[in-house]
Write a protein that holds these residues in place. Structure first.
Motif, PDB file in Angstrom:
ATOM      1  N   MET A   1       0.856  -1.164   0.000  1.00  0.00           N
ATOM      2  CA  MET A   1       0.000   0.000   0.000  1.00  0.00           C
ATOM      3  C   MET A   1       0.906   1.231   0.000  1.00  0.00           C
ATOM      4  SD  MET A   1      -3.070   1.039   2.630  1.00  0.00           S
ATOM      5  CE  MET A   1      -4.006  -0.399   2.140  1.00  0.00           C
ATOM      6  N   LEU A   2       0.547   2.238  -0.760  1.00  0.00           N
ATOM      7  CA  LEU A   2       1.337   3.462  -0.840  1.00  0.00           C
ATOM      8  C   LEU A   2       0.977   4.417   0.293  1.00  0.00           C
ATOM      9  CD1 LEU A   2       1.222   4.198  -4.680  1.00  0.00           C
ATOM     10  CD2 LEU A   2       3.144   3.318  -3.355  1.00  0.00           C
ATOM     11  N   TYR A   3       1.981   4.734   1.115  1.00  0.00           N
ATOM     12  CA  TYR A   3       1.818   5.697   2.196  1.00  0.00           C
ATOM     13  C   TYR A   3       2.709   6.905   1.936  1.00  0.00           C
ATOM     14  CZ  TYR A   3      -0.922   2.772   5.341  1.00  0.00           C
ATOM     15  OH  TYR A   3      -1.928   2.036   5.906  1.00  0.00           O
ATOM     16  N   PRO A   4       2.200   8.113   2.205  1.00  0.00           N
ATOM     17  CA  PRO A   4       3.046   9.295   2.070  1.00  0.00           C
ATOM     18  C   PRO A   4       4.065   9.358   3.202  1.00  0.00           C
ATOM     19  CG  PRO A   4       0.835   9.922   2.774  1.00  0.00           C
ATOM     20  CD  PRO A   4       0.826   8.445   2.567  1.00  0.00           C
ATOM     21  N   VAL A   5       5.296   9.641   2.816  1.00  0.00           N
ATOM     22  CA  VAL A   5       6.409   9.739   3.757  1.00  0.00           C
ATOM     23  C   VAL A   5       7.054  11.095   3.533  1.00  0.00           C
ATOM     24  CG1 VAL A   5       8.649   8.756   4.363  1.00  0.00           C
ATOM     25  CG2 VAL A   5       6.774   7.248   3.716  1.00  0.00           C
ATOM     26  N   TYR A   6       7.288  11.832   4.614  1.00  0.00           N
ATOM     27  CA  TYR A   6       7.907  13.152   4.519  1.00  0.00           C
ATOM     28  C   TYR A   6       9.375  13.039   4.903  1.00  0.00           C
ATOM     29  CZ  TYR A   6       8.665  18.124   5.033  1.00  0.00           C
ATOM     30  OH  TYR A   6       9.144  19.403   4.896  1.00  0.00           O
ATOM     31  N   GLU A  45       7.090  -1.329  11.306  1.00  0.00           N
ATOM     32  CA  GLU A  45       6.910  -2.615  11.978  1.00  0.00           C
ATOM     33  C   GLU A  45       7.030  -2.452  13.491  1.00  0.00           C
ATOM     34  OE1 GLU A  45       9.493  -5.577  10.193  1.00  0.00           O
ATOM     35  OE2 GLU A  45       8.817  -4.997   8.189  1.00  0.00           O
ATOM     36  N   VAL A  46       7.981  -1.665  13.944  1.00  0.00           N
ATOM     37  CA  VAL A  46       8.133  -1.410  15.378  1.00  0.00           C
ATOM     38  C   VAL A  46       6.928  -0.642  15.897  1.00  0.00           C
ATOM     39  CG1 VAL A  46       9.494  -0.146  17.097  1.00  0.00           C
ATOM     40  CG2 VAL A  46      10.639  -1.534  15.366  1.00  0.00           C
ATOM     41  N   TRP A  47       6.476   0.359  15.151  1.00  0.00           N
ATOM     42  CA  TRP A  47       5.331   1.173  15.563  1.00  0.00           C
ATOM     43  C   TRP A  47       4.089   0.297  15.754  1.00  0.00           C
ATOM     44  CZ3 TRP A  47       0.400   2.494  14.151  1.00  0.00           C
ATOM     45  CH2 TRP A  47      -0.130   3.668  14.690  1.00  0.00           C
ATOM     46  N   CYS A  48       3.917  -0.685  14.890  1.00  0.00           N
ATOM     47  CA  CYS A  48       2.708  -1.516  14.919  1.00  0.00           C
ATOM     48  C   CYS A  48       2.741  -2.601  15.985  1.00  0.00           C
ATOM     49  CB  CYS A  48       2.487  -2.165  13.548  1.00  0.00           C
ATOM     50  SG  CYS A  48       1.889  -1.007  12.311  1.00  0.00           S
ATOM     51  N   GLU A  49       3.914  -2.891  16.557  1.00  0.00           N
ATOM     52  CA  GLU A  49       3.984  -3.938  17.573  1.00  0.00           C
ATOM     53  C   GLU A  49       3.058  -3.614  18.733  1.00  0.00           C
ATOM     54  OE1 GLU A  49       7.995  -4.623  18.826  1.00  0.00           O
ATOM     55  OE2 GLU A  49       8.583  -5.363  16.863  1.00  0.00           O
ATOM     56  N   LEU A  55      -5.079  -0.933  10.143  1.00  0.00           N
ATOM     57  CA  LEU A  55      -4.067   0.052   9.778  1.00  0.00           C
ATOM     58  C   LEU A  55      -4.754   1.324   9.297  1.00  0.00           C
ATOM     59  CD1 LEU A  55      -1.589  -2.230   7.815  1.00  0.00           C
ATOM     60  CD2 LEU A  55      -1.263  -1.257  10.087  1.00  0.00           C
ATOM     61  N   PRO A  56      -4.124   2.466   9.498  1.00  0.00           N
ATOM     62  CA  PRO A  56      -4.734   3.704   9.013  1.00  0.00           C
ATOM     63  C   PRO A  56      -4.770   3.741   7.489  1.00  0.00           C
ATOM     64  CG  PRO A  56      -2.550   4.133   9.899  1.00  0.00           C
ATOM     65  CD  PRO A  56      -2.857   2.703  10.189  1.00  0.00           C
ATOM     66  N   ASP A  81       5.048  -2.729   2.858  1.00  0.00           N
ATOM     67  CA  ASP A  81       4.613  -4.126   2.920  1.00  0.00           C
ATOM     68  C   ASP A  81       3.690  -4.278   4.132  1.00  0.00           C
ATOM     69  OD1 ASP A  81       4.222  -6.848   3.006  1.00  0.00           O
ATOM     70  OD2 ASP A  81       6.355  -7.364   2.926  1.00  0.00           O
ATOM     71  N   THR A  82       2.402  -4.098   3.901  1.00  0.00           N
ATOM     72  CA  THR A  82       1.439  -4.123   5.008  1.00  0.00           C
ATOM     73  C   THR A  82       1.249  -5.520   5.585  1.00  0.00           C
ATOM     74  OG1 THR A  82      -0.395  -4.257   3.437  1.00  0.00           O
ATOM     75  CG2 THR A  82       0.210  -2.057   4.249  1.00  0.00           C
ATOM     76  N   ASP A  83       1.681  -6.563   4.863  1.00  0.00           N
ATOM     77  CA  ASP A  83       1.592  -7.910   5.429  1.00  0.00           C
ATOM     78  C   ASP A  83       2.443  -8.022   6.686  1.00  0.00           C
ATOM     79  OD1 ASP A  83      -0.140  -8.779   3.478  1.00  0.00           O
ATOM     80  OD2 ASP A  83       1.431  -9.693   2.250  1.00  0.00           O
TER      81      ASP A  83
END
Length: 129
Positions: A1-6, A45-49, A55-56, A81-83
Motif C-alpha cells: 500500500m502506498l503511504y506518504p512519507v515526509y 513494523e516497530v510502531w505496529c507492535e 491500519l490507518p 509491505d502491510t503484510d
C-alpha cells in the motif's frame, strides 16, 4: 500500500529524517536514499507492535502537502509491505513444559511484558528480525 512519507533533508553531517504522518510518532532516519525504504518499513513494523485494530488509511498526498508543518522537505509515496504490519492478533494453541511457562511468565513480568509479547519478540530475535 502506498503511504506518504515526509523527508526532512539531511546533508553531509546529518541524516535524512523521515516522518510517516499516518502513523503518529513514527519516524526514522537514514544517511542515504537507498536505505530509506528499509528504514521506514522497519520503523512501521516497530510502531505496529502491540497495536490492535486496522491500519490507518493513507492520507491523500495533496492534503498533507498543504499542511504548514511539512515545508522545506520532500514527499515520497512509499510502497509499504502491510503484510508485515498486521496488527490483528492470532490466537495459537501451543504446548510447552509447565516449568518453561513459569519461567517465561516470570521473565516477561519482570521486564514489563506479557507472555505473548515476550514469545513474539523471542521469535523475531531468533529469526533475525
Amino acid at each position: 500500500m502506498l503511504y506518504p512519507v515526509y523527508i526532512h533533508l539531511g546533508d553531509k553531517d546529518y541524516a535524512h529524517g523521515v516522518t510517516v504522518p499516518d502513523f503518529p510518532g513514527c519516524f526514522s532516519a537514514t544517511d542515504d536514499w537507498q536505505g530509506l525504504p528499509k528504514a521506514v518499513q522497519e520503523a512501521l513494523e516497530v510502531w505496529c507492535e502491540g497495536e490492535k485494530g486496522d491500519l490507518p488509511t493513507p492520507t491523500p498526498l495533496e492534503d498533507l502537502a498543504a499542511n504548514p508543518d511539512y515545508q522545506d522537505g520532500v514527499w515520497l509515496l512509499l510502497d509499504v509491505d502491510t503484510d508485515k504490519l498486521d496488527t490483528k492478533p492470532v490466537r495459537l494453541n501451543i504446548s510447552l513444559p509447565q516449568s518453561l511457562v513459569n519461567e517465561i511468565d516470570a521473565y516477561a513480568k519482570a521486564h514489563g511484558a506479557t507472555r505473548s509479547g515476550f514469545l513474539a519478540q523471542a521469535a523475531r530475535d531468533a529469526m533475525g528480525g
